[in-house]
Motif scaffolding. Structure first.
Motif, PDB file in Angstrom:
ATOM      1  N   THR A 230      -5.874  81.519 -20.723  1.00  0.00           N
ATOM      2  CA  THR A 230      -6.059  80.182 -19.842  1.00  0.00           C
ATOM      3  C   THR A 230      -4.585  79.419 -20.355  1.00  0.00           C
ATOM      4  OG1 THR A 230      -6.883  79.048 -22.051  1.00  0.00           O
ATOM      5  CG2 THR A 230      -8.405  80.048 -20.698  1.00  0.00           C
ATOM      6  N   LEU A 231      -4.007  79.862 -21.305  1.00  0.00           N
ATOM      7  CA  LEU A 231      -2.444  79.202 -21.572  1.00  0.00           C
ATOM      8  C   LEU A 231      -2.660  77.760 -21.726  1.00  0.00           C
ATOM      9  CD1 LEU A 231      -0.711  81.555 -19.269  1.00  0.00           C
ATOM     10  CD2 LEU A 231      -0.735  81.847 -21.672  1.00  0.00           C
ATOM     11  N   GLY A 232      -3.763  77.226 -22.293  1.00  0.00           N
ATOM     12  CA  GLY A 232      -3.709  75.728 -22.463  1.00  0.00           C
ATOM     13  C   GLY A 232      -3.656  74.875 -21.233  1.00  0.00           C
ATOM     14  N   VAL A 233      -3.958  75.583 -20.120  1.00  0.00           N
ATOM     15  CA  VAL A 233      -3.990  74.769 -18.870  1.00  0.00           C
ATOM     16  C   VAL A 233      -5.525  74.820 -18.323  1.00  0.00           C
ATOM     17  CG1 VAL A 233      -2.846  74.845 -16.602  1.00  0.00           C
ATOM     18  CG2 VAL A 233      -1.711  75.433 -18.546  1.00  0.00           C
ATOM     19  N   ASP A 234      -5.854  73.781 -17.704  1.00  0.00           N
ATOM     20  CA  ASP A 234      -7.162  73.603 -17.099  1.00  0.00           C
ATOM     21  C   ASP A 234      -7.249  74.545 -15.755  1.00  0.00           C
ATOM     22  OD1 ASP A 234      -7.987  71.761 -19.024  1.00  0.00           O
ATOM     23  OD2 ASP A 234      -7.706  70.004 -17.714  1.00  0.00           O
ATOM     24  N   GLY A 235      -8.320  74.662 -15.493  1.00  0.00           N
ATOM     25  CA  GLY A 235      -8.593  75.583 -14.233  1.00  0.00           C
ATOM     26  C   GLY A 235      -8.452  77.074 -14.410  1.00  0.00           C
ATOM     27  N   LEU A 236      -8.887  77.899 -13.349  1.00  0.00           N
ATOM     28  CA  LEU A 236      -9.155  79.224 -13.779  1.00  0.00           C
ATOM     29  C   LEU A 236      -7.511  79.748 -13.534  1.00  0.00           C
ATOM     30  CD1 LEU A 236     -11.893  79.816 -10.870  1.00  0.00           C
ATOM     31  CD2 LEU A 236     -11.888  79.707 -13.507  1.00  0.00           C
ATOM     32  N   PRO A 237      -7.149  80.694 -14.534  1.00  0.00           N
ATOM     33  CA  PRO A 237      -5.957  81.482 -14.621  1.00  0.00           C
ATOM     34  C   PRO A 237      -5.832  82.163 -13.263  1.00  0.00           C
ATOM     35  CG  PRO A 237      -7.223  81.613 -16.570  1.00  0.00           C
ATOM     36  CD  PRO A 237      -8.263  81.036 -15.598  1.00  0.00           C
ATOM     37  N   GLN A 238      -4.673  82.408 -12.843  1.00  0.00           N
ATOM     38  CA  GLN A 238      -4.255  83.059 -11.497  1.00  0.00           C
ATOM     39  C   GLN A 238      -3.148  84.046 -12.031  1.00  0.00           C
ATOM     40  OE1 GLN A 238      -5.843  82.585  -8.628  1.00  0.00           O
ATOM     41  NE2 GLN A 238      -7.029  80.933  -9.749  1.00  0.00           N
ATOM     42  N   SER A 239      -3.091  85.034 -11.088  1.00  0.00           N
ATOM     43  CA  SER A 239      -2.150  86.124 -11.309  1.00  0.00           C
ATOM     44  C   SER A 239      -0.788  85.887 -11.220  1.00  0.00           C
ATOM     45  CB  SER A 239      -2.403  87.284 -10.093  1.00  0.00           C
ATOM     46  OG  SER A 239      -3.352  87.732 -10.304  1.00  0.00           O
ATOM     47  N   GLY A 240      -0.145  84.839 -10.484  1.00  0.00           N
ATOM     48  CA  GLY A 240       1.378  84.542 -10.236  1.00  0.00           C
ATOM     49  C   GLY A 240       1.956  84.083 -11.836  1.00  0.00           C
ATOM     50  N   THR A 241       1.140  83.067 -12.242  1.00  0.00           N
ATOM     51  CA  THR A 241       1.616  82.399 -13.551  1.00  0.00           C
ATOM     52  C   THR A 241       1.059  83.538 -14.757  1.00  0.00           C
ATOM     53  OG1 THR A 241      -0.507  80.820 -13.494  1.00  0.00           O
ATOM     54  CG2 THR A 241       1.701  80.102 -12.930  1.00  0.00           C
ATOM     55  N   GLY A 242      -0.073  83.919 -14.764  1.00  0.00           N
ATOM     56  CA  GLY A 242      -0.327  84.785 -15.553  1.00  0.00           C
ATOM     57  C   GLY A 242       0.408  86.264 -15.799  1.00  0.00           C
ATOM     58  N   GLN A 243       0.855  86.960 -14.783  1.00  0.00           N
ATOM     59  CA  GLN A 243       1.638  88.090 -14.770  1.00  0.00           C
ATOM     60  C   GLN A 243       3.130  87.685 -15.250  1.00  0.00           C
ATOM     61  OE1 GLN A 243       1.455  90.039 -11.043  1.00  0.00           O
ATOM     62  NE2 GLN A 243      -0.926  90.049 -11.180  1.00  0.00           N
ATOM     63  N   ALA A 244       3.520  86.282 -14.739  1.00  0.00           N
ATOM     64  CA  ALA A 244       4.906  86.026 -14.981  1.00  0.00           C
ATOM     65  C   ALA A 244       4.942  85.805 -16.590  1.00  0.00           C
ATOM     66  CB  ALA A 244       5.213  84.663 -14.443  1.00  0.00           C
ATOM     67  N   THR A 245       4.155  85.117 -17.193  1.00  0.00           N
ATOM     68  CA  THR A 245       3.734  84.986 -18.718  1.00  0.00           C
ATOM     69  C   THR A 245       3.821  86.206 -19.397  1.00  0.00           C
ATOM     70  OG1 THR A 245       2.722  82.945 -18.265  1.00  0.00           O
ATOM     71  CG2 THR A 245       2.366  84.192 -20.719  1.00  0.00           C
ATOM     72  N   LEU A 246       3.029  87.371 -18.999  1.00  0.00           N
ATOM     73  CA  LEU A 246       2.878  88.524 -19.481  1.00  0.00           C
ATOM     74  C   LEU A 246       4.220  89.281 -19.608  1.00  0.00           C
ATOM     75  CD1 LEU A 246      -0.375  90.357 -18.233  1.00  0.00           C
ATOM     76  CD2 LEU A 246       0.310  89.955 -20.625  1.00  0.00           C
ATOM     77  N   PHE A 247       5.040  89.086 -18.342  1.00  0.00           N
ATOM     78  CA  PHE A 247       6.253  89.868 -18.270  1.00  0.00           C
ATOM     79  C   PHE A 247       7.483  89.091 -18.652  1.00  0.00           C
ATOM     80  CE2 PHE A 247       3.409  91.804 -14.792  1.00  0.00           C
ATOM     81  CZ  PHE A 247       2.902  92.772 -15.722  1.00  0.00           C
ATOM     82  N   THR A 248       7.420  87.789 -19.214  1.00  0.00           N
ATOM     83  CA  THR A 248       8.392  87.123 -19.739  1.00  0.00           C
ATOM     84  C   THR A 248       8.300  86.611 -21.049  1.00  0.00           C
ATOM     85  OG1 THR A 248       7.862  85.046 -18.590  1.00  0.00           O
ATOM     86  CG2 THR A 248       9.128  86.437 -17.309  1.00  0.00           C
ATOM     87  N   GLY A 249       7.044  86.407 -21.516  1.00  0.00           N
ATOM     88  CA  GLY A 249       6.886  85.858 -22.768  1.00  0.00           C
ATOM     89  C   GLY A 249       6.787  84.175 -22.755  1.00  0.00           C
TER      90      GLY A 249
END
Length: 306
Positions: free
Chosen positions: A60-79
């Protein structure tokens, strides 16, 4: 040479066990092999050992709403917490606010700065001719990372030479949907080809997105058949890796497949499985933001030991 093989599964969370969760209602021995025995549910016990680690990661990354691929994957692959950077969960494609970090500071860049080799990192997925012929490509997070770090995208020729893997493992979609004359392969053959590619690089990434498509009910493939296919793939892959020199890392960007009562994403945690020498480097991982830094620390540590 110590290496890491990152198998990214799109849309796989850890939900409650029950009939609506195919990860608990359909037994897949190879997936339990990855988890050390338990099924992939919210009750999955965390494990830390010298060559085997299991964690539940907050998507969830501390953000409301349903996690999505664009921001989730960008987080995974950048830190970087890209949902926080954007101000919301966003997907399926990368948000413009994440372009800079994806183009200039993604995981491939960090591996290139650590490892003195012509191609220290690889993206093992094969892309059909239609992708390269499109006048305007719709870049995914992974392909944008490759473009930014000048990691070559693999094509039909590399697939035919067994130096790449189709996203569906078997190349059935290449034949049926794209009408390409490509021989079908088994999941075991896909694992063989991925393991061979992995041996030539310090970090190899493979992206599997059918898990998310099945969760969204956007394919004729049902969850049981999908899990059986993944099981055949992981069984062969684990057999081909040596934990002394190889680490297999498996995780996801958000939940979806684990809740068959609807076709939306979930806020469930996602699994992190680390098999091999790098497992201790992930001991403190708790969220998607931790995956890339742990990979970098492991490869830096491996450099210091060599």
């Amino acid at each position: 040479m110590r290496r890491i093989l990152f198998v990214f599964l799109d849309g796989v969370g850890l939900g409650p066990p029950g009939p609506e969760n195919p990860l608990s209602s359909h037994d897949t021995p190879a997936l339990r092999r990855l988890s050390g025995g338990p099924q992939w549910t919210r009750t999955l016990p965390e494990t830390t050992a010298s060559r085997h680690l299991i964690r539940r990661l907050d998507a969830t990354l501390g953000v409301d709403g349903l996690p999505q691929s664009g921001t989730g994957q960008a987080t995974l692959f950048t830190g970087r917490n890209c949902a926080e950077l954007v101000g919301r969960h966003f997907g399926p494609f990368p948000h413009s606010a994440t372009y800079d970090v994806l183009d200039h500071a993604n995981l491939f860049h960090h591996v290139q700065s650590l490892v003195a080799a012509p191609q220290p990192a690889a993206f093992a997925n094969a892309f059909p001719p239609q992708f390269f012929e499109a006048p305007r490509r719709r870049w995914t997070v992974t392909t944008r990372c490759c473009a930014g770090a000048e990691v070559p995208l693999r094509d039909l020729s590399t697939l035919q030479e067994a130096r790449a893997v189709p996203a569906d493992l078997t190349a059935e979609a290449w034949r049926d949907a794209l009408q390409l004359d490509v021989p079908l392969r088994t999941e075991a053959e896909a694992a063989r080809d991925l393991a061979a590619t992995h041996r030539d690089h310090r970090l190899t990434l493979f992206e599997y997105f059918l898990t998310d498509k099945v969760g969204h009910d956007r394919t004729d493939l049902d969850a049981a058949r999908l899990l059986d296919s993944l099981g055949r793939f992981f069984d062969e892959l684990l057999d081909r890796l040596d934990p002394a020199t190889d680490t297999l890392l498996v995780t996801s960007d958000h939940g979806n497949l684990e809740d068959g009562s609807h076709t939306q994403h979930t806020r469930n945690p996602v699994p992190l499985f680390v098999h091999g020498w790098a497992a201790p480097y992930f001991a403190d991982a708790t969220t998607l933001t931790d995956v890339a830094p742990c990979i970098i620390a492991a490869l830096r540590g491996a450099n210091g030991e060599s």
